[in-house]
Design a protein around this motif. Structure first.
Motif, PDB file in Angstrom:
ATOM      1  N   PRO A   1      -6.170   9.281   2.463  1.00 39.01           N
ATOM      2  CA  PRO A   1      -5.771   9.392   3.867  1.00 39.01           C
ATOM      3  C   PRO A   1      -4.672   8.397   4.252  1.00 39.01           C
ATOM      4  O   PRO A   1      -3.751   8.734   4.989  1.00 39.01           O
ATOM      5  CB  PRO A   1      -7.057   9.081   4.629  1.00 39.01           C
ATOM      6  N   LEU A   2      -4.774   7.182   3.690  1.00 41.54           N
ATOM      7  CA  LEU A   2      -3.769   6.168   4.005  1.00 41.54           C
ATOM      8  C   LEU A   2      -2.373   6.635   3.577  1.00 41.54           C
ATOM      9  O   LEU A   2      -1.392   6.486   4.319  1.00 41.54           O
ATOM     10  CB  LEU A   2      -4.136   4.873   3.282  1.00 41.54           C
TER      11      LEU A   2
ATOM     12  N   ILE B   1      -1.387   9.774   3.107  1.00 43.84           N
ATOM     13  CA  ILE B   1      -0.958  10.900   3.939  1.00 43.84           C
ATOM     14  C   ILE B   1      -0.489  10.388   5.296  1.00 43.84           C
ATOM     15  O   ILE B   1       0.553  10.802   5.812  1.00 43.84           O
ATOM     16  CB  ILE B   1      -2.113  11.920   4.099  1.00 43.84           C
ATOM     17  N   LEU B   2      -1.248   9.446   5.851  1.00 42.25           N
ATOM     18  CA  LEU B   2      -0.886   8.924   7.171  1.00 42.25           C
ATOM     19  C   LEU B   2       0.445   8.172   7.113  1.00 42.25           C
ATOM     20  O   LEU B   2       1.262   8.272   8.026  1.00 42.25           O
ATOM     21  CB  LEU B   2      -1.983   8.002   7.702  1.00 42.25           C
ATOM     22  N   LEU B   3       0.666   7.433   6.029  1.00 42.49           N
ATOM     23  CA  LEU B   3       1.937   6.713   5.919  1.00 42.49           C
ATOM     24  C   LEU B   3       3.105   7.688   5.818  1.00 42.49           C
ATOM     25  O   LEU B   3       4.175   7.462   6.386  1.00 42.49           O
ATOM     26  CB  LEU B   3       1.917   5.780   4.699  1.00 42.49           C
TER      27      LEU B   3
ATOM     28  N   ALA C   1      -9.244   3.747   2.268  1.00 41.52           N
ATOM     29  CA  ALA C   1      -9.201   5.171   1.918  1.00 41.52           C
ATOM     30  C   ALA C   1      -7.783   5.500   1.463  1.00 41.52           C
ATOM     31  O   ALA C   1      -6.922   5.828   2.289  1.00 41.52           O
ATOM     32  CB  ALA C   1      -9.602   6.008   3.130  1.00 41.52           C
TER      33      ALA C   1
ATOM     34  N   PRO D   1       0.832  -1.195   0.000  1.00 38.88           N
ATOM     35  CA  PRO D   1       0.000   0.000   0.000  1.00 38.88           C
ATOM     36  C   PRO D   1       0.875   1.257   0.000  1.00 38.88           C
ATOM     37  O   PRO D   1       1.952   1.224   0.569  1.00 38.88           O
ATOM     38  CB  PRO D   1      -0.793  -0.088   1.305  1.00 38.88           C
TER      39      PRO D   1
ATOM     40  N   LEU E   1       3.070  10.782   6.973  1.00 37.61           N
ATOM     41  CA  LEU E   1       3.180  11.459   8.266  1.00 37.61           C
ATOM     42  C   LEU E   1       3.770  10.540   9.329  1.00 37.61           C
ATOM     43  O   LEU E   1       4.463  10.995  10.243  1.00 37.61           O
ATOM     44  CB  LEU E   1       1.795  11.917   8.736  1.00 37.61           C
ATOM     45  N   GLY E   2       3.470   9.249   9.192  1.00 40.06           N
ATOM     46  CA  GLY E   2       3.899   8.294  10.217  1.00 40.06           C
ATOM     47  C   GLY E   2       5.397   8.247  10.383  1.00 40.06           C
ATOM     48  O   GLY E   2       5.906   7.930  11.463  1.00 40.06           O
ATOM     49  N   ALA E   3       6.118   8.569   9.328  1.00 39.32           N
ATOM     50  CA  ALA E   3       7.580   8.548   9.430  1.00 39.32           C
ATOM     51  C   ALA E   3       8.107   9.780  10.168  1.00 39.32           C
ATOM     52  O   ALA E   3       9.253   9.791  10.609  1.00 39.32           O
ATOM     53  CB  ALA E   3       8.188   8.464   8.037  1.00 39.32           C
TER      54      ALA E   3
END
Lengths: 321, 641
Positions: free
Chosen positions: B525-526, B528-530, B522, B391, B532-534
């Motif tokens: 968002p997925l 963006i979150l991935l 989604a 993903p 941001l997660g770093a």
């Protein structure tokens, strides 16, 4: 979750990165403490895992001359991001939090495959032959446990139960949907198929977390940490944090899918802590009472009896047992 | 003249005309053939884009064959319109690549370009066909072009081309017989135009009856042979070793998949009402293809054969998705066809670029090319992650849709197998990345660099970028293109939101419990979150680190690192898998050809072929006797009838 702020909170604070990493480090202390008790040692203080990570973060970055530096340094961060998101989704379902999560069981399974993949790619990209050996072992292990893990977790989605006078299964891959179905029909582990699935998933969890007897990929006495051989300082700290996040995420996922009939209730949330702790203690006990097996033995074990048990669990689940 | 006729004919005529001109380009006029290739592909793309808003068709009287009347009929609908434009994108990538690849090389780029363009024209005709005979002719044109491309690639390409021709020939024969059966069934039911495809879609045949079921199976066989599903797959790996990379990328890697899956989707969704048994058969073939193909791929030592087996394996997901009988599954199958074409074309083109610079695709002889060939590496890296379903790339989204289809159809066992196939694919591409781009670089590859013309990196970047865009922005793609292809007017993007209507099983599956939400994906968002997660990890590392960075040789147990000695080739990665009881034997049987349907049939048919060989004496009187006997048999039949 509609606003951007809620998304950020969900991922970075609760139940995502900060919560999962913090909880994971506490659980890793529990792992070390229980291991020490099994071996008649005192074990470290609770702050030790935090101090280990902090110390690694302060070191210089060493890059092997044979590596692909961009990937070598980026992979730990990719692993952390994916693990955090997987943890956020798993805990969101396990706690029965309101709002719609951006992914389902399949998304979580794929996200959980990213940290091992990052370690594998990092080991391969280091250019170190021992790193490559570790990467190959890690990949073989992933091949071994993913098949039974997927089958075991699908028991939660396809276990046929009596609901409202008729027989039905959740039939959805939504974690929220699986939880709601269990709230209606009862925990999946309330049936033989659910218990079998939980046992299979626990074994797979052991391998996913790289715990003995399935730590062939790191095997420090054989291949000097394998895929992590060239990692040091901050990148290694991030990999360690990722391990902690996974330690918090995997038990939550198992509980969310197979043992989550009371999600969202106050009593259920209290019970959740006990269930997660029980899963972690079981993992630690298995780790401390077994020697490391060879990689071919591990693969045969997962593709043989474990997959057979997972298939049986799925069959029983479809038959309503 | 119908005003739609030129609009519908242009996607066929433009590439065909450019292809015909390219045939006239003398010898090694690289620039002229490249320009014609790009112009023809752009023509197809432009004409395809014009079709996006066109709905309707033309039908002209053509041929009367007994009870069947064939018409020259073309039409543009929610599937064929964008499928033609998509062929234009693929043709453009192939043309750009050809322009860069042939620069400074020998060979006959004119003929190569011409055949690729003629294949694209044939594909456009098949996709736009509204009459079964037009479809068959376009389909045959693609087969013929593939044969000539395979046979003209290298001197030793003859046997592989013959094998491709044999397998595809059987498939094409099945298509023809299926078409005749469909026509006869339609005529028996009183249809005015029994070969009209829009007529079939308006009144689909019930495949629970024997006649339509036989027609369905014949069309299924044709689709399987074209797309390369097991057991009609073996022509792809065989021809891969002797055929140019751009041919592999454009035909077996992408265009043949588009045609095969287009036919299967039309057959299963529009023209027939397949019974649960037939759908289960297709799903079973899909699952076997996924697992069989990827296991064979994992143990290959040649990059082309490895990619070819993946081109087989991925077809399984398409079959499985379409067979679920749910809208979400069908969308997954069709979307996977698109995604597969993009990443597999990129991978084949990347492999061709590696071979161009190193002269080999033996994984044991490669390594450490990541720095020497950064664009090829970057694009193949994205494509490899995409085919492995990481993903948020496009391969993940389409596989996710297929999984949702399996769940809705009540097929958890097949879902598990499909998930497992994805992990095996990942393992295979870890091996590829390590073997080709990482590890120690053998000294004989020290001079390797990206020396091809700009078209080579441009084509790969185009395809890799499409993999990212179609993953992150899957929603709009599903709404605009894939949903209508699966028979939805609108609401295709709802497949990602857990829409219950799109998950409704056709029949036979256990009903899902009431009002439970469906799986959600989604992608934006997925993503963006991935990303941001770093950030927290990056912030921690930045804040705490000393900032110092040191480069040193890798640690190999305290010895001085020697890149010729301290190597662990990727081909040794999965020796353990061979040691698992049963799997090693199956893999050996697969490699020796004992499981190859073509080989089995060839051996079984050898006595008959031998008999025919003996009949070929070269003597005129013998041939005259055969002709007389034939005439007597026909006369006898006519008299006794």
């Amino acid at each position: 979750m509609d606003g951007f702020g809620e998304w950020i909170w969900f991922l970075l604070v609760f139940p995502g990165a900060a919560f999962a990493a913090g909880l994971g480090l506490v659980l890793s202390w529990a792992d070390r403490k229980v291991s020490a008790m099994v071996q008649w040692r005192r074990g470290p203080p609770p702050s030790q895992p935090f101090l280990d990570v902090a110390k690694l973060l302060g070191k210089e970055v060493v890059v092997p001359a044979t590596s692909w530096p961009a990937g070598f340094l980026a992979f730990p961060f990719a692993a952390f991001a994916a693990a955090s998101l997987a943890a956020a989704l798993s805990w969101h379902a396990a706690l029965g939090l309101p709002g719609r999560a951006p992914g389902d069981l399949v998304v979580v399974l794929y996200l959980l495959a990213v940290p091992p993949l990052a370690a594998i790619l990092g080991g391969a990209a280091s250019g170190n032959p021992l790193g490559a050996v570790g990467a190959s072992r890690h990949m073989v292990l992933v091949l071994g446990y993913e098949l039974p893990l997927a089958a075991a977790l699908l028991v939660g989605a396809f276990q046929v139960r009596t609901v409202g006078g008729g027989e039905a299964a959740a039939g959805t891959l939504s974690l929220e949907g699986i939880a709601r179905f269990q709230a209606l029909a009862g925990d999946a582990v309330g049936r033989p198929s659910g218990i079998l699935a939980l046992l299979v998933a626990l074994l797979c969890c052991q391998a996913k977390l790289g715990l003995v007897p399935f730590d062939q990929a790191e095997a420090d006495t054989e291949i000097a940490e394998g895929a992590f051989i060239e990692y040091s300082g901050p990148p290694l700290a991030i990999f360690r944090l990722t391990q902690a996040v996974l330690l918090a995420a995997m038990p939550a996922l198992l509980v969310a899918v197979l043992w989550n009939g009371s999600a969202g209730t106050p009593g259920g949330r209290a019970a959740l802590a006990g269930k997660v702790l029980l899963v972690v203690v079981l993992l630690v006990l298995v780790k401390n009472t077994n020697p490391r097996v060879r990689i071919d033995q591990a693969l045969r074990f997962f593709w043989g009896p474990v997959t057979a048990a997972a298939a049986l669990a799925l069959l029983l689940a479809r038959m309503g047992w | 003249m119908d005003p739609l006729l030129p609009t519908l004919l242009l996607p066929v005529l433009l590439p065909a005309a450019a292809g015909a001109l390219a045939l006239l380009v003398p010898g090694r006029r690289h620039a002229a053939s490249s320009a014609l290739g790009v112009a023809g592909a752009l023509g197809l793309l432009g004409a395809g884009l014009r079709l996006l808003d066109v709905r309707g068709g033309v039908s002209l009287p053509w041929l009367a064959l007994g009870p069947l009347e064939a018409r020259f009929a073309l039409r543009s609908d929610g599937f064929s319109s964008w499928a033609v434009a998509f062929c234009g994108v693929l043709a453009l990538a192939a043309a750009l690549y050809g322009a860069g690849w042939w620069k400074g090389r020998g060979g006959a780029p004119g003929r190569h370009t011409a055949l690729l363009l003629l294949a694209a024209a044939g594909a456009a005709a098949a996709l736009l066909a509204d009459d079964l005979l037009v479809l068959v002719l376009g389909w045959e044109a693609v087969t013929a072009c593939l044969f000539f491309l395979a046979v003209s690639g290298r001197e030793d390409g003859g046997p592989a081309a013959a094998k491709a021709c044999a397998v595809l020939g059987v498939g094409d024969l099945a298509l023809l017989l299926g078409a005749v059966l469909v026509g006869l069934e339609g005529a028996a039911a009183g249809a005015a135009e029994p070969w009209s495809l829009s007529g079939l879609a308006a009144g689909p045949l019930d495949a629970s009856r024997p006649g339509p079921a036989a027609a369905f199976l014949l069309l299924l066989l044709a689709a399987m042979a074209k797309a390369g599903a097991m057991p009609a797959h073996s022509w792809i790996p065989t021809m891969s070793t002797t055929t140019h990379a751009s041919v592999m990328a454009f035909l077996p890697g992408s265009l043949d998949k588009v045609l095969g899956i287009y036919l299967l989707a039309r057959t299963s969704l529009d023209w027939f009402l397949p019974s649960p048994g037939l759908r289960a058969l297709v799903a079973g073939i899909g699952a076997v293809t996924i697992i069989g193909g990827v296991f064979m791929a994992m143990v290959q030592h040649d990059l082309r054969r490895l990619l070819s087996f993946h081109a087989v394996s991925q077809v399984g997901y398409m079959l499985l998705g379409i067979a679920t009988g749910t809208a979400v599954g069908a969308m997954g199958g069709i979307f996977h066809m698109v995604n597969h074409a993009l990443y597999k074309a990129c991978l084949f083109l990347g492999a061709g670029a590696v071979e161009r610079e190193t002269g080999t695709l033996e994984l044991d002889r490669l390594g450490g090319l990541g720095r020497a060939m950064p664009v090829t590496f970057g694009c193949m890296f994205v494509a490899a992650l995409s085919i492995s379903g990481i993903p948020p790339l496009n391969g993940f989204v389409s596989k996710w849709l297929v999984y949702q289809g399996c769940a809705a159809a009540g097929w958890p066992e097949l879902l598990v197998l499909a998930l497992f196939g994805s992990v095996l694919t990942l393992a295979s591409f870890v091996k590829v990345l390590h073997s080709v781009f990482w590890g120690a670089r053998p000294s004989r590859l020290d001079g390797a660099a990206e020396r091809a013309g700009a078209g080579v990196p441009a084509s790969m970047v185009l395809l890799a970028a499409a993999c990212v865009v179609l993953g992150v922005f899957a929603g709009p793609a599903l709404e605009a293109f894939v949903g209508p292809a699966a028979g939805l007017g609108s609401g295709g993007a709802g497949a990602l939101d857990g829409s219950a209507a799109l998950r409704a099983p056709v029949d036979g599956a256990p009903a899902p419990a009431a009002d439970l939400p469906g799986g959600v994906l989604a992608p934006i968002p997925l993503t963006i979150l991935l990303l941001l997660g770093a950030l927290p990890a990056l912030g921690l590392a930045r804040t705490a680190s000393t900032g110092a960075r040191r480069v040193r040789p890798p640690f190999v147990g305290g010895r001085n690192f020697d890149r010729e000695i301290h190597r662990f080739p990727g081909t040794g990665f999965y020796g353990t898998v061979r040691e698992v009881p049963g799997i090693g034997r199956l893999l050996s049987a697969g490699e020796s050809g004992r499981l190859d349907a073509h080989e089995i049939l060839r051996r079984a048919g050898a006595p008959a072929v031998d008999l025919l060989h003996r009949a070929h004496t070269g003597l005129l009187q013998d041939y005259a006797s055969w002709a007389l006997l034939g005439c007597a048999a026909v006369l006898g039949f006519l008299l006794l009838r």
